[in-house]
Design an enzyme around this catalytic site. Structure first.
Site, PDB file in Angstrom:
ATOM      1  N   GLU A 290      -0.015   2.187   5.209  1.00  0.00           N
ATOM      2  CA  GLU A 290       0.859   2.968   4.321  1.00  0.00           C
ATOM      3  C   GLU A 290       0.280   4.359   4.147  1.00  0.00           C
ATOM      4  OE1 GLU A 290       2.250   0.925   0.776  1.00  0.00           O
ATOM      5  OE2 GLU A 290       2.107  -0.985   1.804  1.00  0.00           O
TER       6      GLU A 290
ATOM      7  N   HIS B 214       8.555   6.050  -9.797  1.00  0.00           N
ATOM      8  CA  HIS B 214       8.073   4.760  -9.282  1.00  0.00           C
ATOM      9  C   HIS B 214       6.880   4.207 -10.051  1.00  0.00           C
ATOM     10  CE1 HIS B 214       7.303   1.724  -6.238  1.00  0.00           C
ATOM     11  NE2 HIS B 214       6.091   2.206  -5.999  1.00  0.00           N
TER      12      HIS B 214
ATOM     13  N   HIS C 220       8.407   7.731  -5.715  1.00  0.00           N
ATOM     14  CA  HIS C 220       8.354   7.115  -4.387  1.00  0.00           C
ATOM     15  C   HIS C 220       9.314   7.892  -3.498  1.00  0.00           C
ATOM     16  CE1 HIS C 220       8.454   4.272  -1.131  1.00  0.00           C
ATOM     17  NE2 HIS C 220       7.515   3.560  -1.708  1.00  0.00           N
TER      18      HIS C 220
ATOM     19  N   ARG D 103      -1.649   7.915  -7.160  1.00  0.00           N
ATOM     20  CA  ARG D 103      -2.126   6.605  -6.707  1.00  0.00           C
ATOM     21  C   ARG D 103      -1.946   6.412  -5.199  1.00  0.00           C
ATOM     22  NH1 ARG D 103       0.587   1.870  -5.637  1.00  0.00           N
ATOM     23  NH2 ARG D 103       2.516   2.587  -6.607  1.00  0.00           N
TER      24      ARG D 103
ATOM     25  N   ARG E 242       1.834  10.129  -1.127  1.00  0.00           N
ATOM     26  CA  ARG E 242       3.209  10.150  -1.640  1.00  0.00           C
ATOM     27  C   ARG E 242       3.632  11.443  -2.312  1.00  0.00           C
ATOM     28  NH1 ARG E 242       3.675   4.171  -4.151  1.00  0.00           N
ATOM     29  NH2 ARG E 242       3.565   3.242  -2.104  1.00  0.00           N
TER      30      ARG E 242
HETATM   31  C1  SIN Z   1       6.068   0.307  -1.227  1.00  0.00           C
HETATM   32  O1  SIN Z   1       6.221  -0.784  -0.674  1.00  0.00           O
HETATM   33  O2  SIN Z   1       6.321   1.371  -0.656  1.00  0.00           O
HETATM   34  C2  SIN Z   1       5.560   0.358  -2.639  1.00  0.00           C
HETATM   35  C3  SIN Z   1       4.172  -0.083  -2.701  1.00  0.00           C
HETATM   36  C4  SIN Z   1       3.409   0.683  -3.736  1.00  0.00           C
HETATM   37  O3  SIN Z   1       3.989   1.296  -4.628  1.00  0.00           O
HETATM   38  O4  SIN Z   1       2.182   0.724  -3.625  1.00  0.00           O
END
Ligand code: SIN
Length: 536
Positions: free
Chosen positions: A113, A337, A230, A372, A276
């Site tokens: 991610e 988010h 998000h 975060r 993010r």
């Molecule tokens: C996501 O699946 O993109 C959200 C996971 C997160 O907020 O860490």
């Protein structure tokens, strides 16, 4: 009066993990506003970050977290969280959580991610939070010591005459009466407050109740300006901001403008996998420049077979809206988010109000800093539940504090008629979206201040005069949260991580947490580190 050793408010990963441990040592009242499953955890898709691969190291996970946190993380807390992660994951697996394995192997299928330099995200398909939540809930009936109170909404914390937290006033949603819960240890695990914003990935229950109650009880609240948006929620008026997991970008999805052009390379060398804050700001910039309402997320380069196997839930949800991820691009927009700030805690989960703990998104533990890192939130929830549990054992052999007869209960008595305050609810959420969003400015903050001051006054007045209902409790709380975000944003005269003020576009070389306290009226005094913990 309902008496127990522990009062746990909230039923996401942090609250449930804490309750399951605490029940081995004492009686637990677990209260939740709707049903046990109604939490942000249940919706979390991506996974839990944890070093499990031989080619990965704790140090790399720490460094990725610190970089994402934009200079505001507490390094020691991050190191501890990252090192404790494997033990906490082992406990989840022992409880029954099934993380996805690679085909024909015992190795975890690790996701990637934004902001992570390595694949280290344990996941259960694309419904990781749902799997964890289900397993934790299934374990609750094994403990006679846990009494679950569904449809119970906490209103305010109760402090004794020495300022020690000893319980809470709670609305029984069904009977519409107010009950007193008395406990030796009170744990706020109420999640965040995405509902303060018009558009959010959060469930309806995310109204900042834990943070607002702690603030009113005199706890320090830190870093509320750092609200994470998000980057990719489904753009569809009926989908209620359904999340398209960052893991989709981790598997190669590309962000494109309406004309098909890729744009993230203009904003970061990490492109779609930048932290993010960078991705959400890039999308917002492009949308405003072009007066468009969404961008596309394109994973059509992957086979249908791969998409269906890796993202079954997202795939079927998109199909409900006639989007076939294997051949169509997905329209997405950023939405509120996660709250990186919250109730300031020590490393053992203690707040500065005696006997009051805060864990998970409700808290500000120092591990997220100004932004975060993806999939560190479920991890924070289990790590701090464990720490708070271990620390709280010290309080168990004490007597219950005395709740004074009529202790403020008159404030809540015989006002049990449900009333909705739709207009104020809408106005706060629009205001937060427009003025406390991805890009802020001094002018926007001042505009917000004028309205929030008026609204907050009116809402607090109604709250005392009119009937108490879930609606009025939640409205009062989102108004409180909006005010806390605004005040913190006004204190921070720089741009860092998730807080971007166009009038101060640079990072200061020296910085620290913003801290607000109801008993300290001058907000400027908040911009200091406080050393006032260590009680009991
Ligand atoms: C996501 O699946 O993109 C959200 C996971 C997160 O907020 O860490």
């Amino acid at each position: 009066m309902i008496k127990s050793d522990y009062l746990v408010i909230g039923s996401g990963i942090a609250g449930l993990s804490f309750a399951l441990k605490a029940a081995k040592k004492g009686t637990v009242s677990l209260i939740t506003k709707r049903k046990l499953f109604d939490s942000s955890t249940g919706r979390a898709q991506g996974g839990v970050a944890c070093v499990t691969d031989n080619l990965d190291t704790f140090n790399e996970h720490v460094q990725d977290t610190l970089i994402s946190g934009a200079g505001l993380c507490d390094k020691e807390m991050v190191e501890k969280m990252v090192k404790e992660a494997p033990d906490r994951i082992k406990e989840l697996i022992e409880l029954g959580v099934k993380f996805t394995k690679k085909d024909d192997s015992h190795d975890f299928d690790l996701g990637l991610e934004g902001g992570h330099g390595k694949r280290r995200v344990l996941h259960a398909g694309d419904v990781t939070g749902g799997e964890i939540e289900k397993v934790l809930i299934n374990n609750v009936p094994k403990f006679k010591n846990i009494t679950v109170y569904e449809e119970y909404t906490a209103i305010d914390l109760i402090l004794d005459s020495r300022g020690v937290c000893c319980g809470a006033y709670v609305l029984n949603n069904d009977k519409e009466n107010i009950e007193i819960f008395q406990s030796k240890v009170i744990v706020l695990a109420c999640g965040g407050s995405g509902k303060t914003y018009l558009y959010t990935s959060n469930p309806d229950v995310a109204t900042g109740d834990g943070i607002a109650m702690a603030y009113r009880a005199g706890a320090d609240i830190a870093n509320m300006e750092f609200v994470q948006f998000h980057p990719t929620c489904l753009y569809n008026s009926e989908a209620k901001s359904f999340l398209i997991s960052e893991a989709v970008r981790g598997e190669g999805a590309i962000l494109r403008l309406k004309n098909g052009e890729r744009f993230m390379d203009k904003y970061s060398s990490q492109k779609e996998l930048a932290p993010r804050d960078i991705v959400a700001r890039a999308i917002d910039t492009e949308l405003k420049a072009r007066r468009e309402s969404f961008v596309y997320l394109d994973i059509t380069s992957k086979s249908r077979d791969f998409i269906v196997r890796r993202f079954p839930n997202i795939y079927s949800k998109c199909l409900e809206y006639a989007i076939d991820m294997a051949k169509d691009m997905i329209p997405v927009i950023p939405a509120a988010h996660f709250f990186c700030g919250g109730v300031k805690i020590e490393e053992n989960g203690r707040t500065d109000v005696k006997n009051l703990y805060a864990i998970g998104e409700t808290s500000c533990s120092g591990v997220h800093g100004a932004n975060r890192l993806a999939s560190n939130s479920l991890l924070e929830g289990i790590v701090y539940a464990d720490r708070a549990y271990k620390d709280s054992l010290k309080l168990l052999d004490r007597q219950h504090s005395k709740i004074e007869e009529n202790a403020d209960n008159t404030l809540y008595a015989s006002r049990n008629h449900a009333t909705a305050y739709m207009h104020e609810w809408e106005e706060i959420r629009r205001l937060a979206w427009s003025y406390l969003g991805i890009y802020r400015s001094n002018e926007k903050l001042l505009k917000a201040k004028k309205r929030i001051d008026v609204l907050k006054n009116e809402i607090d007045k109604y709250f005392v005069q009119a009937s108490i209902s879930v609606d009025s409790i939640e409205l009062r709380n989102i108004a409180c949260i909006a005010e806390l975000i605004l005040r913190s944003a006004m204190i921070r005269k720089e741009s860092r991580g998730l807080h971007f003020n166009v009038d101060y576009p640079f990072m200061l070389t020296e910085t620290c947490d913003t801290i607000l306290n109801i008993n300290i009226k001058e907000d400027v005094c908040g911009f200091v580190s406080k050393e006032k913990y260590g009680h009991n």
